[in-house]
Design a protein around this motif. Structure first.
Motif, PDB file in Angstrom:
ATOM      1  N   THR A  61       0.833  -1.206   0.000  1.00 33.46           N
ATOM      2  CA  THR A  61       0.000   0.000   0.000  1.00 33.46           C
ATOM      3  C   THR A  61       0.869   1.259   0.000  1.00 33.46           C
ATOM      4  N   GLY A  62       0.237   2.390   0.255  1.00 34.98           N
ATOM      5  CA  GLY A  62       0.924   3.669   0.343  1.00 34.98           C
ATOM      6  C   GLY A  62       1.966   3.732   1.438  1.00 34.98           C
ATOM      7  N   TRP A  63       2.039   2.727   2.299  1.00 35.36           N
ATOM      8  CA  TRP A  63       3.058   2.649   3.342  1.00 35.36           C
ATOM      9  C   TRP A  63       4.452   2.782   2.714  1.00 35.36           C
ATOM     10  N   ASP A  70      11.846   5.071   8.533  1.00 30.67           N
ATOM     11  CA  ASP A  70      12.395   4.133   7.544  1.00 30.67           C
ATOM     12  C   ASP A  70      11.358   3.171   6.959  1.00 30.67           C
ATOM     13  N   ARG A  71      10.083   3.528   7.008  1.00 26.28           N
ATOM     14  CA  ARG A  71       9.047   2.641   6.470  1.00 26.28           C
ATOM     15  C   ARG A  71       9.308   2.327   4.997  1.00 26.28           C
ATOM     16  N   TYR A  95      -7.313   4.881   4.065  1.00 31.55           N
ATOM     17  CA  TYR A  95      -6.132   5.087   4.900  1.00 31.55           C
ATOM     18  C   TYR A  95      -4.852   4.972   4.092  1.00 31.55           C
ATOM     19  N   LEU A  96      -3.740   5.274   4.725  1.00 32.16           N
ATOM     20  CA  LEU A  96      -2.395   5.158   4.171  1.00 32.16           C
ATOM     21  C   LEU A  96      -2.239   5.874   2.831  1.00 32.16           C
ATOM     22  N   THR A  97      -2.683   7.112   2.812  1.00 25.53           N
ATOM     23  CA  THR A  97      -2.487   7.958   1.637  1.00 25.53           C
ATOM     24  C   THR A  97      -0.992   8.075   1.366  1.00 25.53           C
ATOM     25  N   PRO A  98      -0.592   7.915   0.113  1.00 26.88           N
ATOM     26  CA  PRO A  98       0.838   8.071  -0.186  1.00 26.88           C
ATOM     27  C   PRO A  98       1.348   9.426   0.300  1.00 26.88           C
ATOM     28  N   ARG A  99       2.379   9.402   1.109  1.00 29.42           N
ATOM     29  CA  ARG A  99       2.912  10.649   1.658  1.00 29.42           C
ATOM     30  C   ARG A  99       3.744  11.405   0.630  1.00 29.42           C
ATOM     31  N   SER A 100       3.836  10.850  -0.572  1.00 26.20           N
ATOM     32  CA  SER A 100       4.531  11.551  -1.646  1.00 26.20           C
ATOM     33  C   SER A 100       3.652  12.642  -2.261  1.00 26.20           C
ATOM     34  N   ILE A 101       2.397  12.722  -1.828  1.00 26.08           N
ATOM     35  CA  ILE A 101       1.520  13.818  -2.249  1.00 26.08           C
ATOM     36  C   ILE A 101       1.195  14.653  -1.019  1.00 26.08           C
TER      37      ILE A 101
END
Length: 151
Positions: A61-63, A70-71, A95-101
């Protein structure tokens, strides 16, 4: 019922594996077992290998887009070793929206299937594949897993 099994596993790999081993579950389709995926996998290489040995698929997932603690680094190492045909790319929406956005008024901090390209890009990078190649084999894995007809 002949349906695949989704097992949500976030920071619980040892417990899930123990439960499956006690229940003597078979996920090896070539041996008559059912299809199964460890959805939202966040574990270690050893945990991934143990699930793969049981015949399970690994869901990412977006994890993998999350650089906190360090995920992303740890999961990128794991995803590189998951064989084609056993890798699934998922959302875990909402949940777990990609943190790259970054969230904004148009795109709130909520995960949706339309954000899968962000997860795909990070998985492809970790595996040393193009996004197109990853999309092709991940799509085929989903078709096979769910028993769908490819269009």
């Amino acid at each position: 019922l002949g349906k695949p099994v989704f097992m949500h596993c976030r920071d619980a790999s040892a417990s899930l594996r123990e439960i499956m081993e006690k229940a003597d579950c078979s996920f090896k389709s070539d041996e008559g077992g059912m299809e199964g995926v460890v959805h939202c996998f966040t574990g270690t290489m050893e945990e991934a290998k143990a699930f793969l040995d049981l015949g399970l698929h690994i869901g990412i997932t977006g994890w993998i887009c999350d650089d906190r603690e360090d995920r992303s680094v740890n999961l990128s190492r794991v995803v590189k070793e998951v064989p084609r045909g056993k890798l699934m790319v998922e959302t875990d929406a909402p949940y777990l929206t990609p943190r790259s956005i970054r969230p904004n008024r148009v795109r709130p901090w909520r995960n949706e299937p339309c954000l899968l390209p962000h997860v795909m890009a990070k998985v492809a990078e970790a595996r040393g594949e193009t996004v197109e190649d990853l999309a092709s084999h991940a799509f085929q894995t989903s078709v096979d897993f769910f028993g769908l007809e490819a269009q």
